[in-house]
Motif scaffolding. Structure first.
Motif, PDB file in Angstrom:
ATOM      1  N   ALA A 165       7.039 -11.268  -4.825  1.00 12.97           N
ATOM      2  CA  ALA A 165       7.686 -11.824  -3.625  1.00 12.97           C
ATOM      3  C   ALA A 165       6.691 -12.670  -2.839  1.00 12.97           C
ATOM      4  O   ALA A 165       5.486 -12.398  -2.831  1.00 12.97           O
ATOM      5  CB  ALA A 165       8.223 -10.697  -2.748  1.00 12.97           C
ATOM      6  N   VAL A 166       7.203 -13.707  -2.171  1.00 14.98           N
ATOM      7  CA  VAL A 166       6.379 -14.644  -1.409  1.00 14.98           C
ATOM      8  C   VAL A 166       6.980 -14.811  -0.016  1.00 14.98           C
ATOM      9  O   VAL A 166       8.210 -14.868   0.142  1.00 14.98           O
ATOM     10  CB  VAL A 166       6.291 -16.024  -2.097  1.00 14.98           C
ATOM     11  N   CYS A 167       6.110 -14.882   0.986  1.00 16.74           N
ATOM     12  CA  CYS A 167       6.568 -15.210   2.336  1.00 16.74           C
ATOM     13  C   CYS A 167       5.429 -15.902   3.069  1.00 16.74           C
ATOM     14  O   CYS A 167       4.277 -15.884   2.620  1.00 16.74           O
ATOM     15  CB  CYS A 167       7.033 -13.970   3.099  1.00 16.74           C
ATOM     16  N   GLY A 168       5.756 -16.522   4.186  1.00 11.34           N
ATOM     17  CA  GLY A 168       4.753 -17.174   5.019  1.00 11.34           C
ATOM     18  C   GLY A 168       4.862 -16.695   6.448  1.00 11.34           C
ATOM     19  O   GLY A 168       5.957 -16.379   6.921  1.00 11.34           O
ATOM     20  N   LEU A 169       3.717 -16.622   7.138  1.00 13.74           N
ATOM     21  CA  LEU A 169       3.690 -16.194   8.537  1.00 13.74           C
ATOM     22  C   LEU A 169       3.242 -17.371   9.376  1.00 13.74           C
ATOM     23  O   LEU A 169       2.081 -17.799   9.301  1.00 13.74           O
ATOM     24  CB  LEU A 169       2.753 -15.003   8.732  1.00 13.74           C
TER      25      LEU A 169
END
Length: 676
Positions: free
Chosen positions: A548-552
């Motif tokens: 899984a990938v996400c950005g903050l």
């Protein structure tokens, strides 16, 4: 969630005057209290452009179902009413300061027939004089033990005092002259109260009067040859001086002020206060606060002043702060009314007061770090954080291993990236990695993220295939794989760990841990949709879909998922957002550290870059031998030629380039500090 347009006040119904407003939810609970110079202007700002508001403010408006207000006459009255309502309703969206620990005070119970000196915590009560707060209770007891020699006020509890009266016999302190023993009538009520008042005067800073008085009595006793009494008075004076030595002198004598400093990040803030009385630090206290609304440093100062001095009886003449509150004049008037005299709110710019404010600021920063460490170290808290992230991102399982990536550069030069690893919510520094970006020209974080993710997971795939081959064919190492890895730029200099050895599966031939053998459950990148898309594209190109990938995004603390048009907003003050922020901040710290190292190294060798015949290896050898370019410039050709790999001809070229002319004689006498 409610639609703010449904409860927006009708046009023209809001008065254009000072007042205080309350937002209420569907259960009629007050969730936010605010004040305004103009109620109409302030409330219209909430409803005019909902999309332009901060996400935390949007959440508050969507939670509320109605708003009401109360008109007051002045801004000071608005401050007072706001404080009263915040204290009464404890709204969830307001800034609320809480003690970062329970601080002890030195208390003198002047409301009792025979006042008592004691250590006290918790809520204050009327009629009791308080000094402090102190960092530790033992510090109070040491001070009291010294002062009881001169001011023998009772320190016993009510039960002990009553028992001593009944049996007409004092306690041990009465026998050793550290209590005047009012329980058995050695002193009367008036005399004992005078002792207590003198004790309070000394603690409040009126120290010189008592020391001078004891010194005069000591000299008078010596003149009439009462040497034993003179010796006791001498010991009393030394006891007072030792008590004063425990309180550092920081400002001019007679200075009474509170020094307030803050340390903050996007989620929390820590406040430290030093209480200065008579120029000496008499106490220290700290608070922490969750930033559940969008606030500036000036706003935090205003909220703190209201809550700290709203019902305080010890407002000083001067309050030093890092930023002036927005309504400084109204706040000054409110504190002056509370004190019964003038109060000055100042931001010191230079001198001793500025230096003291910086010291308090360092204490606040340390307090914030300790608070985060305590919060991060709790197992239950970490488990809750991982669960919140799993639910918010709709992951199949809790992300027990998270990797976070950040890129650092200076106007497109010395581009580097960092990878930090958290397992079970805790940092694993032995598995941190840093990358020197080679394929990016200019300042392009998106391309940098793509390269870093590609390099990291290409290495993971190679390690995984190598381990599978060894399991099937034995420990024979396939050298071709290592050649492939080297062709992609994987080496110890570029993909280096911060710790003293990475943890993970061990290579059977080298005995060293494999650097990229463990895949993460979640990849976090510092940035918004473009950076997230770049990371996801790199994983898709490598055929690694299971991660899984996400950005903050830093400004709004929003979490972006690949392909989503709207961000995920984690609850403010929640453990999940706290963990994500720690990840991002640690990746940023590690990237900045590496970037500064690369930039410093580049600056060090910059004077040697244009010297003909010097490549990276020779420059490194010269700097290692001489230690710096300055020492190299002071050396002669013979000394330079002693460096391995540097011949006499090259040494002459170096001397010419650095000093303007070759020389075969002794070193420059000026460089050696000698003469002719």
């Amino acid at each position: 969630m409610a639609d703010p347009a449904n409860y927006r006040p009708a046009p023209g119904s809001i008065p254009d005057s000072p007042g205080v407003y309350r937002f209420r939810d569907e259960h009629d609970r007050v969730i936010y209290v605010g004040k305004a110079k103009s109620l109409r202007s302030r409330l219209n700002s909430y409803f005019a452009d909902f999309a332009g508001l901060h996400p935390r403010t949007q959440t508050m408006l969507q939670t509320a179902t109605r708003v009401d207000w109360t008109v007051v006459g002045t801004e000071v009255e608005a401050l007072q009413l706001e404080y009263s309502w915040i204290k009464e309703f404890d709204p969830r969206f307001n800034v609320r300061y809480r003690d970062d620990k329970s601080y002890p005070y030195l208390a003198v119970t002047l409301d009792e027939e025979f006042p008592r000196v004691m250590v006290m915590r918790g809520a204050r009560r009327k009629g009791v004089r308080y000094f402090g707060p102190y960092s530790h209770a033992w510090a109070i007891r040491e001070t009291v033990d010294l002062l009881l020699r001169v001011f023998p006020v009772r320190t016993c509890k009510a039960g002990v005092f009553k028992r001593a009266r009944q049996i007409d016999r004092p306690c041990l302190l009465g026998y050793i002259d550290k209590c005047s023993a009012p329980c058995v009538g050695r002193v009367g009520e008036a005399e004992h109260r005078l002792l207590a008042e003198d004790f309070c005067a000394f603690m409040a800073g009126d120290t010189t009067r008592f020391i001078r008085r004891i010194e005069q009595d000591m000299r008078a006793a010596a003149r009439v040859e009462e040497y034993e009494r003179a010796a006791r008075l001498r010991d009393d004076m030394r006891a007072l001086e030792r008590a004063l030595e425990k309180q550092a002198v920081v400002l001019g004598e007679g200075t009474d002020c509170d020094v307030i400093a803050l340390a903050e990040d996007q989620l929390e803030a820590a406040v430290q206060v030093f209480y200065v009385r008579g120029g000496r630090i008499r106490g220290q206290r700290g608070w922490v606060v969750d930033k559940v609304e969008e606030v500036t440093t000036a706003d935090l100062v205003e909220h703190f002043l209201i809550q700290a001095y709203g019902e305080s009886e010890s407002v000083p003449r001067e309050v030093l702060v890092p930023a002036r509150p927005p309504d400084a004049e109204a706040m000054t008037e409110l504190l002056a009314e509370q004190r019964g005299g003038p109060v000055h709110i100042r931001v010191p710019q230079r001198g001793d007061k500025r230096a003291l404010l910086e010291t308090v600021g360092r204490n606040a920063m340390e307090a914030l770090k300790q608070h985060k460490t305590r919060r991060a170290g709790d197992l239950t808290t970490r488990s809750r954080a991982l669960q919140e992230i799993q639910e918010a991102l709709e992951l199949d399982e809790a992300p027990l291993r998270i990797e976070c990536y950040d890129v650092s550069n200076l106007q497109g030069t010395h581009v580097v990236a960092s990878m930090v690893v958290f397992e079970d919510g805790m940092a694993r520094k032995g598995e941190y990695r840093r990358f020197s970006i080679k394929a990016v020209e200019g300042q392009d974080d998106v391309r940098s993220i793509h390269e870093v993710i590609t390099r990291r997971f290409r290495r993971y795939l190679a390690e995984r295939d190598k381990a599978a081959r060894e399991a099937a064919e034995g420990p024979e190492v396939d050298a071709a794989v290592d050649d492939v890895l080297a062709s992609y730029g994987f080496d110890d200099a570029d993909d280096a760990a911060e710790g003293a050895g990475a943890r993970g599966p061990v290579d059977p031939e080298t005995g060293r841990a494999r650097k990229f053998a463990y895949p993460p459950n979640l990849v976090v990148v510092d940035g918004g949709p473009p950076q997230v898309a770049a990371a996801q594209r790199a994983l898709d190109e490598l055929g690694v879909p299971e991660i899984a990938v996400c950005g903050l995004a830093k400004r709004m603390e929003e979490i972006w998922l690949p392909g989503d048009d709207e961000p995920v907003i984690l609850p403010r003050g929640g453990e999940g957002l706290f963990l994500m922020q720690r990840l991002r901040d640690e990746a940023h710290r590690f990237a900045i550290t590496y970037h500064r190292q690369r930039r410093s190294a580049a600056l060090t060798v910059s004077e040697l870059d244009d010297v003909p015949g010097l490549g990276p290896a020779r420059r490194t050898a010269l700097l290692k031998h001489f230690g710096s370019v300055r020492r190299l410039r002071a050396a002669n050709a013979e000394q330079i030629a002693e460096v391995p790999g540097i011949g006499r001809q090259t040494a002459d070229v170096i001397v010419t380039a650095l000093r303007g002319a070759p020389t075969g004689g002794p070193p420059d006498s000026r460089a050696d500090g000698g003469g002719s």
